[in-house]
Design a protein around this motif. Structure first.
Motif, PDB file in Angstrom:
ATOM      1  N   GLU A   1       0.822  -1.214   0.000  1.00 42.67           N
ATOM      2  CA  GLU A   1       0.000   0.000   0.000  1.00 42.67           C
ATOM      3  C   GLU A   1       0.859   1.268   0.000  1.00 42.67           C
ATOM      4  OE1 GLU A   1      -3.060  -0.054   2.899  1.00 42.67           O
ATOM      5  OE2 GLU A   1      -3.767   1.958   2.371  1.00 42.67           O
ATOM      6  N   VAL A   2       2.005   1.215   0.662  1.00 43.96           N
ATOM      7  CA  VAL A   2       2.872   2.394   0.643  1.00 43.96           C
ATOM      8  C   VAL A   2       3.858   2.332  -0.528  1.00 43.96           C
ATOM      9  CG1 VAL A   2       2.694   2.868   3.099  1.00 43.96           C
ATOM     10  CG2 VAL A   2       4.505   1.373   2.278  1.00 43.96           C
ATOM     11  N   ALA A   3       3.521   1.502  -1.520  1.00 44.48           N
ATOM     12  CA  ALA A   3       4.248   1.457  -2.791  1.00 44.48           C
ATOM     13  C   ALA A   3       5.697   1.010  -2.649  1.00 44.48           C
ATOM     14  CB  ALA A   3       4.170   2.808  -3.500  1.00 44.48           C
ATOM     15  N   ILE A   4       5.918   0.019  -1.827  1.00 49.20           N
ATOM     16  CA  ILE A   4       7.242  -0.597  -1.793  1.00 49.20           C
ATOM     17  C   ILE A   4       7.229  -1.755  -2.784  1.00 49.20           C
ATOM     18  CG2 ILE A   4       8.754  -2.050  -0.389  1.00 49.20           C
ATOM     19  CD1 ILE A   4       8.295  -0.154   1.897  1.00 49.20           C
TER      20      ILE A   4
ATOM     21  N   MET B   1       8.012   2.948   7.757  1.00 44.77           N
ATOM     22  CA  MET B   1       7.520   3.563   8.999  1.00 44.77           C
ATOM     23  C   MET B   1       6.054   3.954   8.844  1.00 44.77           C
ATOM     24  SD  MET B   1       9.582   3.815  11.576  1.00 44.77           S
ATOM     25  CE  MET B   1       8.866   5.109  12.569  1.00 44.77           C
ATOM     26  N   ILE B   2       5.733   4.508   7.670  1.00 38.96           N
ATOM     27  CA  ILE B   2       4.347   4.919   7.437  1.00 38.96           C
ATOM     28  C   ILE B   2       3.445   3.689   7.424  1.00 38.96           C
ATOM     29  CG2 ILE B   2       2.785   5.975   5.754  1.00 38.96           C
ATOM     30  CD1 ILE B   2       5.101   7.840   4.993  1.00 38.96           C
ATOM     31  N   ALA B   3       3.918   2.624   6.766  1.00 34.87           N
ATOM     32  CA  ALA B   3       3.138   1.381   6.735  1.00 34.87           C
ATOM     33  C   ALA B   3       2.879   0.898   8.151  1.00 34.87           C
ATOM     34  CB  ALA B   3       3.890   0.312   5.938  1.00 34.87           C
ATOM     35  N   MET B   4       3.917   0.987   8.990  1.00 36.34           N
ATOM     36  CA  MET B   4       3.779   0.544  10.369  1.00 36.34           C
ATOM     37  C   MET B   4       2.775   1.425  11.108  1.00 36.34           C
ATOM     38  SD  MET B   4       6.834  -0.600  12.786  1.00 36.34           S
ATOM     39  CE  MET B   4       7.510   0.906  13.415  1.00 36.34           C
ATOM     40  N   ALA B   5       2.898   2.744  10.905  1.00 44.17           N
ATOM     41  CA  ALA B   5       2.001   3.663  11.592  1.00 44.17           C
ATOM     42  C   ALA B   5       0.548   3.414  11.181  1.00 44.17           C
ATOM     43  CB  ALA B   5       2.400   5.102  11.288  1.00 44.17           C
ATOM     44  N   LEU B   6       0.357   3.021   9.911  1.00 43.06           N
ATOM     45  CA  LEU B   6      -1.008   2.849   9.421  1.00 43.06           C
ATOM     46  C   LEU B   6      -1.585   1.475   9.753  1.00 43.06           C
ATOM     47  CD1 LEU B   6      -0.631   4.384   5.871  1.00 43.06           C
ATOM     48  CD2 LEU B   6      -1.670   5.432   7.877  1.00 43.06           C
ATOM     49  N   SER B   7      -0.747   0.607  10.321  1.00 44.06           N
ATOM     50  CA  SER B   7      -1.123  -0.806  10.419  1.00 44.06           C
ATOM     51  C   SER B   7      -2.403  -1.030  11.205  1.00 44.06           C
ATOM     52  CB  SER B   7       0.020  -1.602  11.033  1.00 44.06           C
ATOM     53  OG  SER B   7       0.290  -1.126  12.330  1.00 44.06           O
ATOM     54  N   CYS B   8      -2.695  -0.185  12.168  1.00 44.54           N
ATOM     55  CA  CYS B   8      -3.903  -0.399  12.973  1.00 44.54           C
ATOM     56  C   CYS B   8      -4.976   0.637  12.661  1.00 44.54           C
ATOM     57  CB  CYS B   8      -3.561  -0.400  14.454  1.00 44.54           C
ATOM     58  SG  CYS B   8      -2.486  -1.754  14.909  1.00 44.54           S
ATOM     59  N   GLU B   9      -4.904   1.203  11.462  1.00 41.42           N
ATOM     60  CA  GLU B   9      -5.887   2.195  11.034  1.00 41.42           C
ATOM     61  C   GLU B   9      -6.091   3.309  12.051  1.00 41.42           C
ATOM     62  OE1 GLU B   9      -8.707   1.080   8.477  1.00 41.42           O
ATOM     63  OE2 GLU B   9      -7.179  -0.265   7.684  1.00 41.42           O
TER      64      GLU B   9
ATOM     65  N   GLN C   1      11.183  13.425  -0.639  1.00 44.91           N
ATOM     66  CA  GLN C   1      10.270  14.229   0.172  1.00 44.91           C
ATOM     67  C   GLN C   1       8.917  14.354  -0.493  1.00 44.91           C
ATOM     68  OE1 GLN C   1      11.599  18.159   1.128  1.00 44.91           O
ATOM     69  NE2 GLN C   1      13.305  17.441   2.378  1.00 44.91           N
ATOM     70  N   ALA C   2       8.962  14.741  -1.757  1.00 41.34           N
ATOM     71  CA  ALA C   2       7.713  14.955  -2.486  1.00 41.34           C
ATOM     72  C   ALA C   2       6.916  13.664  -2.549  1.00 41.34           C
ATOM     73  CB  ALA C   2       8.018  15.466  -3.890  1.00 41.34           C
ATOM     74  N   GLN C   3       7.608  12.543  -2.792  1.00 48.04           N
ATOM     75  CA  GLN C   3       6.902  11.263  -2.869  1.00 48.04           C
ATOM     76  C   GLN C   3       6.234  10.908  -1.551  1.00 48.04           C
ATOM     77  OE1 GLN C   3       9.889   8.492  -3.998  1.00 48.04           O
ATOM     78  NE2 GLN C   3      10.091   9.288  -6.080  1.00 48.04           N
ATOM     79  N   ILE C   4       6.954  11.148  -0.458  1.00 52.36           N
ATOM     80  CA  ILE C   4       6.402  10.795   0.856  1.00 52.36           C
ATOM     81  C   ILE C   4       5.178  11.656   1.165  1.00 52.36           C
ATOM     82  CG2 ILE C   4       6.877  10.833   3.345  1.00 52.36           C
ATOM     83  CD1 ILE C   4       8.283   8.530   2.095  1.00 52.36           C
ATOM     84  N   LEU C   5       5.280  12.954   0.843  1.00 55.75           N
ATOM     85  CA  LEU C   5       4.143  13.845   1.108  1.00 55.75           C
ATOM     86  C   LEU C   5       2.934  13.425   0.271  1.00 55.75           C
ATOM     87  CD1 LEU C   5       5.909  17.311   1.266  1.00 55.75           C
ATOM     88  CD2 LEU C   5       4.938  15.993   3.156  1.00 55.75           C
ATOM     89  N   GLU C   6       3.210  13.076  -0.968  1.00 56.20           N
ATOM     90  CA  GLU C   6       2.152  12.621  -1.865  1.00 56.20           C
ATOM     91  C   GLU C   6       1.484  11.373  -1.293  1.00 56.20           C
ATOM     92  OE1 GLU C   6       2.762  11.458  -6.311  1.00 56.20           O
ATOM     93  OE2 GLU C   6       3.520  13.482  -5.917  1.00 56.20           O
ATOM     94  N   LEU C   7       2.347  10.465  -0.813  1.00 54.68           N
ATOM     95  CA  LEU C   7       1.853   9.220  -0.242  1.00 54.68           C
ATOM     96  C   LEU C   7       0.955   9.499   0.961  1.00 54.68           C
ATOM     97  CD1 LEU C   7       2.030   6.076  -0.030  1.00 54.68           C
ATOM     98  CD2 LEU C   7       3.961   6.433   1.498  1.00 54.68           C
ATOM     99  N   LEU C   8       1.403  10.408   1.826  1.00 53.84           N
ATOM    100  CA  LEU C   8       0.613  10.731   3.015  1.00 53.84           C
ATOM    101  C   LEU C   8      -0.746  11.286   2.612  1.00 53.84           C
ATOM    102  CD1 LEU C   8       3.174  12.311   5.509  1.00 53.84           C
ATOM    103  CD2 LEU C   8       1.875  10.215   5.800  1.00 53.84           C
TER     104      LEU C   8
ATOM    105  N   LEU D   1      -2.938   8.514   1.190  1.00 56.27           N
ATOM    106  CA  LEU D   1      -3.438   7.601   2.221  1.00 56.27           C
ATOM    107  C   LEU D   1      -4.527   8.262   3.050  1.00 56.27           C
ATOM    108  CD1 LEU D   1      -0.037   6.119   3.344  1.00 56.27           C
ATOM    109  CD2 LEU D   1      -1.859   4.903   2.160  1.00 56.27           C
ATOM    110  N   GLN D   2      -4.335   9.559   3.279  1.00 58.62           N
ATOM    111  CA  GLN D   2      -5.333  10.267   4.070  1.00 58.62           C
ATOM    112  C   GLN D   2      -6.663  10.303   3.339  1.00 58.62           C
ATOM    113  OE1 GLN D   2      -4.680  14.427   4.553  1.00 58.62           O
ATOM    114  NE2 GLN D   2      -5.649  14.409   6.564  1.00 58.62           N
TER     115      GLN D   2
END
Lengths: 322, 320
Positions: free
Chosen positions: B127-130, B153-161, B179-186, B189-190
């Motif tokens: 889901e976090v595009a790895i 880390m983001i995948a882990m943070a999102l693991s429990c919704e 940076q841009a990719q991570i912000l886009e991902l956040l 996901l939001q």
């Protein structure tokens, strides 16, 4: 992983080879040391010395003498003492080795259990009352020399209190485990505790410092943010990472002790181990025995190092690639 | 929120009041030491020790959570409120695989079996595009690049919704494209999950890209709070002007970036009046009193009156 283990073992063998050459050169090729004169005795004439030199093959070139020595030591295993003519070196070592191994292995279990428990308790309660208490006991245990502690233990368990609370402590000496496991443990319990005291103190202090560092790491903050319990964070995350330096320390200490560094404890408790053997052969300048004992000691130090490196690779995935 | 130090009590966060709505992204911006991270850590009970004291109120889903026992906060942390940290290089335990660490969090908060948690970890990494998540899941953090680790880390943070995600400078340690990719991902996901995000950063550029609302902090105090539009287009606090001026812009007439004179003050000697006054070009007599947060939706803590702020801001705009 398998490749790593094989590579590591090959390099251990190379190190062993270098040590054998080095030890051989130190004892047999150092100017001023003439093995033939040693063997021939104090007032031997030059003719007798020359005869001895020829009889023992000491007039041949060094590489051949080295090969002969290794042949006698490892392949024929019939290397004999220069001082007590006729007594074989290898059986002496194989007799002494189980004693040392029993002493060190038992002590190692005790010091690892006490050291790790003490370090974890102190780190978990840092800043509270129990932390400095454990650290003080640790520094006290480190400061007391083994020969003194051993003598005091003997004095208490064999002397004044031998007829009351320490009646169960047998007189010093060694009973092989094959003969009676119970007596073996009973005879060794005091030597174990004496030898373990120093190392338990060191390990508790080192582990506490490592743990306190680890608990300030970012990954511990992550673990807290994950909602893990403090105990799980301490054991599964902080302790797991802090054990890596402890393991390397353990390997070195264990190897050195097996190799003869437990000498003082062996002497104090009358245990006929490798340390004692090395000590007496050094006093007599009994070159083949020294050579054998040093090779034996080096073997365990090198082996312990190899085992540590392999254990390292299991504990720390970052090492495996290298 | 204050720390007792050898040099005296430090008020690391003082008078901060903010709210985060469902599905909203709130950016907290300020220089180093302005209390951005500390305020969020204290909410989660991540600051501990005898020298820390926290006063105030934190309400999450209508419940007071500040000062609750750690056992109750633990159930919340990682499950309802998750956190991403600044340096992905050190934020993962080096001796466990990435998948193990994600599964650990899942198993802490749910009844999933080991196998299910592992599968979920693979799904999350996907889901976090790895790329190649089923292989990556069994790799160690050191085998990941910085950007990948932050994704993990983001995948882990999102693991429990989680319903609230606190991202503490998630892009600071990464290079610009990542940076841009991570912000886009956040952001993506939001949108998909509808969770709220608190984004802590010192980068106005990041704020202007993703935040719905912005809190500007200085020396542990809020300086200005408003929507992104308000804070970036109609900034009212001199400190915000300084921050905005320090962002490089291609259309700028000036060759050099504007900097705020002086250094951030030590939290030990915050003046009794306005904290920013010692560095402020527009300070006047009133600044020796502490300015309150004024305004209705768009709040700021500055004594200049509205007309004057408008004028000053126009001057700065003009100059740039």
């Amino acid at each position: 992983m398998l490749g790593f283990i094989i590579r590591r073992l090959i390099s251990a063998i190379l190190v062993m080879f270098s040590i054998s050459v080095l030890v051989f050169l130190i004892f047999f090729a150092t100017p001023g040391v003439d093995p033939a004169a040693r063997i021939a005795g104090r007032s031997a004439s030059p003719a007798i010395i020359a005869q001895v030199r020829h009889a023992f093959g000491l007039d041949r070139p060094l590489p051949i003498r080295w090969a002969l020595m290794m042949d006698h030591l490892f392949i024929k295993q019939d290397l004999s003492s220069y001082v007590n003519i006729g007594s074989r070196v290898v059986p002496q070592i194989t007799q002494a080795a189980p004693v040392t191994l029993s002493l060190v292995a038992g002590a190692a279990v005790i010091w690892m259990v006490i050291g790790v428990t003490g370090g974890v308790i102190a780190a978990a309660n840092r800043g509270k009352f129990i932390d400095p208490v454990i650290m003080f006991i640790g520094i006290a245990a480190v400061s007391v020399p083994a020969y003194w502690l051993g003598e005091v233990v003997n004095l208490i368990t064999q002397g004044g209190l031998h007829h009351s609370i320490f009646a169960w402590v047998p007189p010093s000496g060694y009973v092989p485990i094959t003969q009676s496991p119970g007596q073996w443990a009973l005879h060794l319990i005091m030597p174990w505790l004496t030898l373990a005291a120093l190392y338990a103190g060191i390990y508790a202090r080192v582990l506490r410092a490592e743990l306190v560092n680890a608990l300030n790491e970012d990954y511990v903050r992550t673990a807290r943010a994950k909602g893990l319990s403090e105990r799980r964070i301490l054991i599964r995350h902080a302790l797991r990472c802090s054990l890596i330096p402890i393991v390397s320390l353990f390997g070195l200490d264990f190897g050195a002790l097996i190799g003869g560094a437990a000498l003082l404890t062996e002497v104090v408790f009358g245990l006929p181990g490798v340390g004692l053997l090395t000590y007496t052969s050094l006093q007599n300048l009994d070159l083949p025995v020294i050579m054998g004992a040093v090779m034996y000691g080096a073997f365990f130090v090198v082996l312990a190092n190899a085992v540590v490196d392999i254990a390292y690779a299991f504990l720390d995935p970052r090492v495996r690639i290298a | 929120m204050s720390f007792a130090t050898r040099a005296g009590v430090v008020r690391a966060v003082d008078g901060l009041s903010m709210s985060v709505g469902r599905g909203e992204t709130v950016g907290i911006v300020g220089e180093s030491g302005s209390g951005k991270s500390v305020s969020m850590y204290s909410i989660l009970g991540l600051l501990r020790g005898p020298n820390v004291s926290i006063e105030g109120r934190v309400r999450f889903n209508g419940q007071d959570i500040l000062g609750r026992p750690d056992r109750e906060l633990r159930a919340l942390r990682g499950k309802d409120i998750a956190m991403i940290f600044q340096d992905p290089m050190t934020a993962l335990t080096p001796v466990y695989t990435v998948g193990w660490q994600i599964a650990e969090q899942i198993r802490q908060h749910t009844d999933l079996t080991k196998r299910q948690a592992h599968q979920r970890a693979i799904d999350l990494l996907a889901e976090v595009a790895i790329p190649d998540p089923s292989r990556r899941v069994n790799q160690y953090p050191h085998e990941f690049s910085g950007g990948m680790r932050q994704r993990a880390m983001i995948a882990m943070a999102l693991s429990c919704e989680p319903s609230l995600l606190i991202a503490d400078e998630p892009t600071t340690a990464l290079d610009v494209t990542t940076q841009a990719q991570i912000l886009e991902l956040l952001a993506e996901l939001q949108e998909r999950r509808g969770s709220s995000i608190v984004l802590i950063t010192h980068d106005m550029g990041v704020i202007s890209e993703v935040a719905d609302r912005v809190v500007v902090m200085y020396a542990g105090r809020p300086a200005e709070i408003g929507t992104r539009q308000e804070v970036i287009r109609e900034a009212r606090h001199p400190y915000t002007w300084g921050l905005l001026g320090a962002v490089p812009r291609l259309d700028s007439k000036r060759a050099r970036l504007v900097t705020i004179p002086g250094n951030p003050i030590s939290p030990l000697d915050v003046p009794p009046g306005c904290a920013f006054a010692p560095r402020c070009t527009y300070r006047h007599d009133r600044c020796s009193d502490r300015p309150p947060m004024r305004g209705t939706d768009h709040l700021d803590a500055c004594w200049l009156d509205d007309a004057e702020k408008e004028q000053r801001r126009a001057e700065i705009e003009e100059a740039s």
